[in-house]
Design a protein around this motif. Structure first.
Motif, short mmCIF file in Angstrom:
data_model
loop_
_atom_site.label_atom_id
_atom_site.label_comp_id
_atom_site.label_asym_id
_atom_site.label_seq_id
_atom_site.Cartn_x
_atom_site.Cartn_y
_atom_site.Cartn_z
N VAL A 1 31.51 -86.62 -28.05
CA VAL A 1 31.99 -85.53 -27.20
C VAL A 1 32.03 -86.01 -25.75
O VAL A 1 31.04 -86.55 -25.23
N ASP A 2 33.19 -85.82 -25.11
CA ASP A 2 33.34 -86.15 -23.69
C ASP A 2 33.47 -84.87 -22.90
O ASP A 2 34.15 -83.93 -23.33
N SER A 3 32.84 -84.83 -21.72
CA SER A 3 32.94 -83.64 -20.87
C SER A 3 33.38 -84.02 -19.47
O SER A 3 32.97 -85.06 -18.94
N ASP A 4 34.17 -83.14 -18.87
CA ASP A 4 34.58 -83.33 -17.47
C ASP A 4 33.51 -82.80 -16.51
O ASP A 4 33.70 -82.84 -15.30
N THR A 5 32.42 -82.28 -17.08
CA THR A 5 31.31 -81.76 -16.28
C THR A 5 30.17 -82.77 -16.30
O THR A 5 29.85 -83.30 -17.37
N LYS A 6 29.55 -83.00 -15.16
CA LYS A 6 28.41 -83.90 -15.11
C LYS A 6 27.22 -83.27 -15.85
O LYS A 6 27.03 -82.06 -15.77
N ALA A 7 26.46 -84.07 -16.56
CA ALA A 7 25.26 -83.61 -17.27
C ALA A 7 25.53 -82.35 -18.09
O ALA A 7 24.78 -81.38 -18.04
N ALA A 8 26.62 -82.38 -18.85
CA ALA A 8 27.04 -81.19 -19.59
C ALA A 8 26.13 -80.90 -20.79
O ALA A 8 26.05 -79.76 -21.24
N PHE A 9 25.45 -81.93 -21.31
CA PHE A 9 24.78 -81.77 -22.60
C PHE A 9 23.26 -81.71 -22.47
O PHE A 9 22.64 -82.56 -21.83
N THR A 10 22.69 -80.69 -23.11
CA THR A 10 21.24 -80.51 -23.08
C THR A 10 20.69 -80.79 -24.47
O THR A 10 21.43 -81.13 -25.40
N MET A 11 19.39 -80.58 -24.61
CA MET A 11 18.71 -80.74 -25.90
C MET A 11 19.34 -79.82 -26.95
O MET A 11 19.42 -80.18 -28.13
N ARG A 12 19.81 -78.66 -26.52
CA ARG A 12 20.43 -77.72 -27.47
C ARG A 12 21.71 -78.32 -28.05
O ARG A 12 21.98 -78.17 -29.24
N ASP A 13 22.49 -79.00 -27.21
CA ASP A 13 23.71 -79.65 -27.70
C ASP A 13 23.34 -80.77 -28.67
O ASP A 13 23.96 -80.92 -29.72
N GLU A 14 22.33 -81.55 -28.30
CA GLU A 14 21.90 -82.67 -29.16
C GLU A 14 21.48 -82.14 -30.54
O GLU A 14 21.87 -82.70 -31.56
N GLN A 15 20.69 -81.04 -30.51
CA GLN A 15 20.20 -80.49 -31.78
C GLN A 15 21.34 -79.90 -32.60
O GLN A 15 21.41 -80.11 -33.82
N ALA A 16 22.24 -79.19 -31.92
CA ALA A 16 23.36 -78.57 -32.63
C ALA A 16 24.24 -79.65 -33.27
O ALA A 16 24.64 -79.54 -34.44
N MET A 17 24.55 -80.72 -32.52
CA MET A 17 25.42 -81.77 -33.06
C MET A 17 24.70 -82.54 -34.17
O MET A 17 25.33 -82.99 -35.13
#
Ligand code: SME
Length: 153
Positions: A121-137
């Motif tokens: 997953v690529d994001s145009d936002t800096k630091a877009a991904f948190t632990m919740r994203d990691e867990q969900a993915m």
């Protein structure tokens, strides 16, 4: 976010016999459409010493194939662990795809403990991904495990 993830998980359960291409194409477009900071979503599959882009949603990339050893995508496979880079522009291992990308999340898809592919997953936002994203993915990567193992070579 949790609600959309659960929706996608049940969609995968009900459609897992519709063929890998249909399932993985829907997977990528669902995440990109429903999650605001997910600007590009792809599934790479391990093929010998390469990673091959099987499905994606977003702009086309020149990196349809990546030699295992190059980029953050390879790191996730070699280490068999999630790579969550909050600022790609500061990471010398990063392989640039889009000039607008600021952060990237790469989650391995494993089958019997072996990495067979990954969610990128690529994001145009800096630091877009948190632990919740990691867990969900990671949960989704488990759901896709068998499908992607059937594609890996
Ligand atoms: N940025 C990745 C390459 C793939 S593109 O993001 C679609 C990398 O560093 O491996």
């Amino acid at each position: 976010m949790e609600e959309q993830i659960e929706q996608l998980r049940s969609w995968i359960e009900s459609n897992r016999n519709s063929g890998a291409k249909a399932v993985l194409d829907h997977f990528c477009s669902f995440l990109r459409t429903n999650l605001e900071t997910y600007n590009w979503v792809g599934i790479y599959v391990v093929s010998g010493d390469k990673l091959k882009l099987f499905s994606y949603d977003g702009e086309p990339t020149e990196h349809n194939e990546i030699k295992i050893g190059d980029g953050l995508c390879s790191l996730a496979i070699i280490r068999n662990e999630t790579v969550n880079e909050s600022n790609v522009k500061e990471n010398t291992e990063y392989l640039a795809c889009f000039p607008t990308t600021e952060s990237e999340l790469v989650v391995p898809i494993t089958f019997n403990g072996k990495a067979v592919g990954e969610i990128d997953v690529d994001s145009d936002t800096k630091a877009a991904f948190t632990m919740r994203d990691e867990q969900a993915m990671s949960r989704l990567a488990e759901d896709l495990s068998e499908i992607v193992a059937g594609l890996a070579e």
